[in-house]
Design a protein around this motif. Structure first.
Motif, PDB file in Angstrom:
ATOM      1  N   ALA A 133      33.643  47.102  48.967  1.00  0.00           N
ATOM      2  CA  ALA A 133      33.586  45.675  49.319  1.00  0.00           C
ATOM      3  C   ALA A 133      32.252  45.069  48.876  1.00  0.00           C
ATOM      4  CB  ALA A 133      33.795  45.491  50.819  1.00  0.00           C
ATOM      5  N   LEU A 134      31.160  45.809  49.058  1.00  0.00           N
ATOM      6  CA  LEU A 134      29.849  45.313  48.626  1.00  0.00           C
ATOM      7  C   LEU A 134      29.812  45.116  47.116  1.00  0.00           C
ATOM      8  CD1 LEU A 134      27.354  47.326  50.856  1.00  0.00           C
ATOM      9  CD2 LEU A 134      27.516  44.839  50.702  1.00  0.00           C
ATOM     10  N   LYS A 135      30.380  46.058  46.375  1.00  0.00           N
ATOM     11  CA  LYS A 135      30.393  45.946  44.913  1.00  0.00           C
ATOM     12  C   LYS A 135      31.235  44.764  44.465  1.00  0.00           C
ATOM     13  CE  LYS A 135      29.488  50.779  43.950  1.00  0.00           C
ATOM     14  NZ  LYS A 135      30.037  52.063  43.516  1.00  0.00           N
ATOM     15  N   GLY A 136      32.208  44.353  45.284  1.00  0.00           N
ATOM     16  CA  GLY A 136      33.068  43.231  44.946  1.00  0.00           C
ATOM     17  C   GLY A 136      32.436  41.870  45.188  1.00  0.00           C
ATOM     18  N   LEU A 137      31.290  41.837  45.864  1.00  0.00           N
ATOM     19  CA  LEU A 137      30.616  40.564  46.124  1.00  0.00           C
ATOM     20  C   LEU A 137      29.927  40.061  44.864  1.00  0.00           C
ATOM     21  CD1 LEU A 137      28.789  41.270  49.522  1.00  0.00           C
ATOM     22  CD2 LEU A 137      30.794  39.832  49.182  1.00  0.00           C
ATOM     23  N   PRO A 138      29.786  38.738  44.735  1.00  0.00           N
ATOM     24  CA  PRO A 138      28.950  38.212  43.646  1.00  0.00           C
ATOM     25  C   PRO A 138      27.526  38.784  43.794  1.00  0.00           C
ATOM     26  CG  PRO A 138      30.187  36.443  44.682  1.00  0.00           C
ATOM     27  CD  PRO A 138      30.401  37.668  45.517  1.00  0.00           C
ATOM     28  N   GLU A 139      26.873  39.008  42.673  1.00  0.00           N
ATOM     29  CA  GLU A 139      25.563  39.662  42.687  1.00  0.00           C
ATOM     30  C   GLU A 139      24.564  38.945  43.591  1.00  0.00           C
ATOM     31  OE1 GLU A 139      22.011  40.988  39.646  1.00  0.00           O
ATOM     32  OE2 GLU A 139      23.989  40.554  38.834  1.00  0.00           O
ATOM     33  N   ALA A 140      24.532  37.606  43.556  1.00  0.00           N
ATOM     34  CA  ALA A 140      23.573  36.858  44.365  1.00  0.00           C
ATOM     35  C   ALA A 140      23.781  37.134  45.858  1.00  0.00           C
ATOM     36  CB  ALA A 140      23.692  35.361  44.082  1.00  0.00           C
ATOM     37  N   GLN A 141      25.043  37.186  46.296  1.00  0.00           N
ATOM     38  CA  GLN A 141      25.342  37.460  47.704  1.00  0.00           C
ATOM     39  C   GLN A 141      25.031  38.909  48.051  1.00  0.00           C
ATOM     40  OE1 GLN A 141      29.410  36.327  48.340  1.00  0.00           O
ATOM     41  NE2 GLN A 141      28.988  34.143  48.155  1.00  0.00           N
ATOM     42  N   ARG A 142      25.393  39.838  47.158  1.00  0.00           N
ATOM     43  CA  ARG A 142      25.155  41.259  47.421  1.00  0.00           C
ATOM     44  C   ARG A 142      23.658  41.540  47.572  1.00  0.00           C
ATOM     45  NH1 ARG A 142      27.262  43.293  43.194  1.00  0.00           N
ATOM     46  NH2 ARG A 142      25.351  43.731  42.082  1.00  0.00           N
ATOM     47  N   GLU A 143      22.838  40.951  46.705  1.00  0.00           N
ATOM     48  CA  GLU A 143      21.391  41.172  46.781  1.00  0.00           C
ATOM     49  C   GLU A 143      20.835  40.685  48.122  1.00  0.00           C
ATOM     50  OE1 GLU A 143      19.541  39.373  43.410  1.00  0.00           O
ATOM     51  OE2 GLU A 143      20.382  40.826  42.005  1.00  0.00           O
ATOM     52  N   LEU A 144      21.310  39.540  48.587  1.00  0.00           N
ATOM     53  CA  LEU A 144      20.819  39.011  49.868  1.00  0.00           C
ATOM     54  C   LEU A 144      21.270  39.888  51.034  1.00  0.00           C
ATOM     55  CD1 LEU A 144      21.218  35.177  49.340  1.00  0.00           C
ATOM     56  CD2 LEU A 144      19.161  36.564  49.120  1.00  0.00           C
TER      57      LEU A 144
END
Length: 185
Positions: A133-144
């Protein structure tokens, strides 16, 4: 001829001083802003439940932030007082969050109790699902999300590190958490 009300004159002086700090890094203008706002911010924090010593330190910190972030002030968006007290409010929230974190001595030490094999398998499966699920997030959201939950940074600290506005950080984290909740079922 009508006379300008004193509160309008005070607002104009505060705006003028803030613009001098923003545009020219004027120390005398900042000293006037400090003299005006530091005691008011301290009083605000005490009324909000802060210890007087903590309120004093926090007020100092708020005024340092005013100096360091003066380039972000826009008189078209907010009055000087609104801008300063928004910084104070956010700093108070950050302190409250920090105070709620457990101290290391409050955490359990020693080996973790043995878990049943089935519990371990369920935990591993959930961890795997969360990773996907984390890998499926947009990069900007995942980084935050990683900075907030794995890096243990407050929203304010993330804003300081990334240079993003605090509202953007909060919105992206909220959206990411909604996506993760949906993905985890």
């Amino acid at each position: 001829m009508t006379e300008t009300p004193p509160e309008e004159t005070e607002k104009a002086i505060l705006i003028s001083d803030m613009l001098r700090v923003r545009d020219q890094r004027d120390r005398a203008a900042f000293a006037r802003l400090f003299g005006h706002f530091a005691p008011r911010v301290k009083g605000f924090l005490i009324r909000a439940g802060s210890d007087p010593a903590v309120a004093e330190d926090c007020a100092q910190d708020v005024m340092v932030t005013v100096w360091n972030k003066a380039h972000l002030y826009d008189p078209a968006r907010a009055s000087v007082a609104t801008w300063v007290f928004t910084i104070a409010r956010n700093r108070r929230i950050d302190l409250a969050r920090r105070d709620r974190r457990p101290e290391p001595e409050d955490l359990g030490w020693g080996p973790e109790p043995e878990t049943a094999q089935e519990d371990g398998l369920v935990l591993q499966q959930e961890s795997d699902r969360l990773g996907v699920a984390l890998k499926g997030l947009p990069e900007a959201q995942r980084e935050l999300i990683e900075k907030c939950y794995f890096g243990d940074l407050s929203h304010r600290e993330i804003a300081d590190v990334t240079g993003l506005p605090l509202g953007t950080i909060k919105s992206r984290i909220r959206l990411a958490l909604d996506k993760l909740r949906h993905a985890m079922g």
